[in-house]
Design a protein around this motif. Sequence first.
Motif, PDB file in Angstrom:
ATOM      1  N   ALA A   1       0.820  -1.215   0.000  1.00 55.82           N
ATOM      2  CA  ALA A   1       0.000   0.000   0.000  1.00 55.82           C
ATOM      3  C   ALA A   1       0.854   1.265   0.000  1.00 55.82           C
ATOM      4  N   THR A   2       2.178   1.126  -0.061  1.00 56.44           N
ATOM      5  CA  THR A   2       3.061   2.285  -0.096  1.00 56.44           C
ATOM      6  C   THR A   2       2.778   3.114  -1.347  1.00 56.44           C
ATOM      7  N   VAL A   3       2.555   4.397  -1.171  1.00 60.33           N
ATOM      8  CA  VAL A   3       2.272   5.286  -2.300  1.00 60.33           C
ATOM      9  C   VAL A   3       3.569   5.569  -3.051  1.00 60.33           C
ATOM     10  N   THR A   4       3.499   5.467  -4.388  1.00 64.61           N
ATOM     11  CA  THR A   4       4.695   5.580  -5.214  1.00 64.61           C
ATOM     12  C   THR A   4       4.681   6.762  -6.174  1.00 64.61           C
ATOM     13  N   THR A   5       3.545   7.396  -6.371  1.00 61.06           N
ATOM     14  CA  THR A   5       3.449   8.502  -7.325  1.00 61.06           C
ATOM     15  C   THR A   5       2.599   9.623  -6.742  1.00 61.06           C
TER      16      THR A   5
ATOM     17  N   ALA B   1      10.549   1.581 -15.820  1.00 60.32           N
ATOM     18  CA  ALA B   1      10.012   2.816 -15.258  1.00 60.32           C
ATOM     19  C   ALA B   1       9.228   2.567 -13.972  1.00 60.32           C
ATOM     20  N   HIS B   2       8.358   1.584 -13.987  1.00 65.39           N
ATOM     21  CA  HIS B   2       7.537   1.329 -12.798  1.00 65.39           C
ATOM     22  C   HIS B   2       8.365   0.715 -11.678  1.00 65.39           C
TER      23      HIS B   2
ATOM     24  N   GLU C   1      12.170   3.666  -5.533  1.00 64.46           N
ATOM     25  CA  GLU C   1      12.338   4.996  -4.952  1.00 64.46           C
ATOM     26  C   GLU C   1      11.398   5.178  -3.761  1.00 64.46           C
ATOM     27  N   ALA C   2      10.168   4.713  -3.883  1.00 62.43           N
ATOM     28  CA  ALA C   2       9.200   4.856  -2.792  1.00 62.43           C
ATOM     29  C   ALA C   2       9.595   4.019  -1.578  1.00 62.43           C
ATOM     30  N   LEU C   3      10.214   2.874  -1.833  1.00 63.26           N
ATOM     31  CA  LEU C   3      10.613   1.986  -0.737  1.00 63.26           C
ATOM     32  C   LEU C   3      11.997   2.320  -0.190  1.00 63.26           C
TER      33      LEU C   3
END
Length: 266
Positions: free
Chosen positions: A34-38, A144-145, A151-153
């Motif tokens: 559920a970590t937001v990435t964008t 890309a994804h 980066e989010a993690l």
Amino acid sequence: MTNLSVLDGVLSDLAAESQQLDAWVASLPADGWATVTTPQGWTVAHQVGHLHWTDLASHSAITEPDEFARGIKSAASDPGGFIDEAAEEMAALPPEQLLASWREGRVALDAALRTVPDGEKIPWYGPPMSPASMATARVMETWAHSHDVAEALGLPIPQTSRAKHVCHIGVRTRGFAHLVRGEQAPTVDVRVELTGPDGDVWAWGPQDAPERITGSGYDFALLATRRRHVDDVDVHAEGDHAAHWLTIVQAFAGMPGADPVRMAER
């Protein structure tokens, strides 16, 4: 069958890129997905779900072209939202189910791409593609994804030569990048010379072109996937057309979305 000598190399890079992302997410607890990435709110689950959905669509385009054609008509009724809707649906799956399904879909797509007869094009939402071109597009999207997720993690992101696939599409779609913004595609040639993480030079365009782009191949890939602002990368332009192109370059189909924000402003 299709030219496997070329396709094998691209599929090998696609598998490596997918396995890297797989390793990053496989050990995540449920709340990690559920970590937001964008800025748009896509989570890790949305990112993996989008990749899985696109794999399924690619497989369908090869094995069920009539069914795929019906899907294109449905997408045309909501060109701005059908991708987000599909990602939302996939993200709602339990993480273990989504991960298992993504793994199965990757294997199925690999096998399907190898069955396409030589010279045959695969239908798509944009122009039809050869198997190698479709596999290259899958590398680009996965690259890309995966970057968004890592980066989010807070994970270190290895720089590999697989970024060359992303750069290749970014160069090939120069005209499209202008047209999608309502600009006329320029006729001025641009020579692109980028240095890969291993020190190799990746080059496109005439050597005597009047304008040039040079710098880091990895950073150009970040520009082409619109993950970085031009002020934050080691990529340089000589000439007005080349300089403008760096601000709009994109390796993916569809609208460009919001321009990247400078790192200092995040």
